[in-house]
Design a protein around this motif. Structure first.
Motif, short mmCIF file in Angstrom:
data_model
loop_
_atom_site.label_atom_id
_atom_site.label_comp_id
_atom_site.label_asym_id
_atom_site.label_seq_id
_atom_site.Cartn_x
_atom_site.Cartn_y
_atom_site.Cartn_z
N ARG A 53 36.61 3.98 109.23
CA ARG A 53 36.85 3.62 110.65
C ARG A 53 35.80 2.60 111.07
NH1 ARG A 53 36.00 7.08 114.45
NH2 ARG A 53 34.85 8.67 113.27
N ILE A 110 31.67 -0.26 123.92
CA ILE A 110 32.61 -0.22 122.82
C ILE A 110 33.88 -0.97 123.22
CG2 ILE A 110 34.10 1.26 121.42
CD1 ILE A 110 31.89 3.30 121.34
N SER A 160 30.63 6.18 123.35
CA SER A 160 31.10 7.45 122.81
C SER A 160 31.80 7.23 121.46
CB SER A 160 32.09 8.13 123.76
OG SER A 160 31.48 8.46 124.99
N PHE A 161 31.40 7.99 120.48
CA PHE A 161 32.09 7.99 119.19
C PHE A 161 31.59 9.18 118.37
CE2 PHE A 161 28.31 5.34 118.53
CZ PHE A 161 27.79 5.84 117.34
N ILE A 176 33.77 0.72 114.59
CA ILE A 176 33.40 0.71 116.01
C ILE A 176 32.95 -0.70 116.33
CG2 ILE A 176 31.87 1.65 117.78
CD1 ILE A 176 31.51 4.09 115.82
N GLN A 235 37.70 0.95 118.75
CA GLN A 235 37.32 1.74 117.58
C GLN A 235 38.56 2.36 116.98
OE1 GLN A 235 35.09 5.50 118.20
NE2 GLN A 235 35.18 5.09 120.39
#
Length: 245
Positions: A205, A214, A25-26, A207, A217
């Motif tokens: 940013r 992940i 998820s990002f 990740i 992040q």
């Protein structure tokens, strides 16, 4: 800032029984460059293929500008520009014809096309190659062709996969300057890269993907807080996290 790309709880890969990425998820927002980093085999390319619509997630959802690939494939594809790691081109088309093809695919008229094409040729130092075929190009020149085609259409979101590989120093500087310009004009950029010093300098940013998940992040400062070391470089943070994992 508006979210352009949302990846929510995506598990996927080439086989449902052996997922390559799990619960990823990002997001990528307007006016930011986000670096996707990880070891070889971490799942970066698989993640990108899911975003491009080339693979269907086993679980989770991906949307670009609020649209999913399943609901509206054409609008979804037109919402992003893609710069691949390995150049993809047509042997029978010249450089100029490739740019014309990119413009036609997005409905750009001739005046807009030429207004955008000539600065790209000039800044990437490809003016003399305008009427040549890609088979006559070096790898770096083919990579520049892919970059120019993506920049030509000016999408809201750029998906950039290891763009620096094969480029000469002037080409790298030109690409990064263009990406910074696109960002200032409102675009969001997801960039997969192994060149962490460049990512640290240009990205907002990061990740960190490790073994399909992940690991962390956030901004550089947020990643430093996670390690408890306020002065670490991105390279040091990354190595520490993957070695601990």
């Amino acid at each position: 800032m508006t979210s352009l790309l949302q990846v929510k709880g995506v598990t996927g890969g080439y086989s449902a029984s052996h997922p390559v990425i799990e619960d990823v998820s990002f997001e990528v927002r307007e006016k930011e460059i986000v670096a996707l980093i990880g070891l070889n085999g971490a799942g970066k390319s698989t993640t990108i293929k899911h975003i491009l619509g080339l693979l269907e997630p086993h679980a989770g959802e991906i949307s670009i500008a609020g649209k999913t690939f399943a609901a509206d494939p054409d609008s979804y594809r037109h919402a992003y520009g893609y710069i691949p790691e390995s150049p993809i081109y047509y042997e029978e088309l010249t450089l100029w014809e490739h740019l014309e093809l990119a413009a036609m695919s997005r409905g750009l008229d001739k005046a807009v096309f030429e207004e955008r094409a000539y600065p790209l040729l000039r800044e990437f130092r490809m003016e003399e190659a305008r009427d040549r075929f890609p088979r006559q190009f070096s790898k770096g020149m083919r990579q520049k062709l892919m970059i120019m085609m993506a920049l030509m259409v000016r999408p809201g979101l750029y998906i950039v996969d290891e763009p620096i590989l094969g480029l000469d120093p002037l080409g790298i500087r030109t690409l990064l300057s263009w990406l910074a310009r696109c960002k200032e004009q409102g675009a969001g950029i997801l960039m997969s890269t192994h060149i962490l010093a460049t990512a640290e300098k240009y990205c907002d940013r990061f990740i960190i993907l490790h073994k399909g998940r992940i690991k962390a992040q956030g901004t550089l400062e947020e990643l430093r807080q996670l390690t408890g070391e306020p002065d670490l470089s991105l390279d040091d943070i990354y190595l520490r996290m993957v070695e601990e994992a």
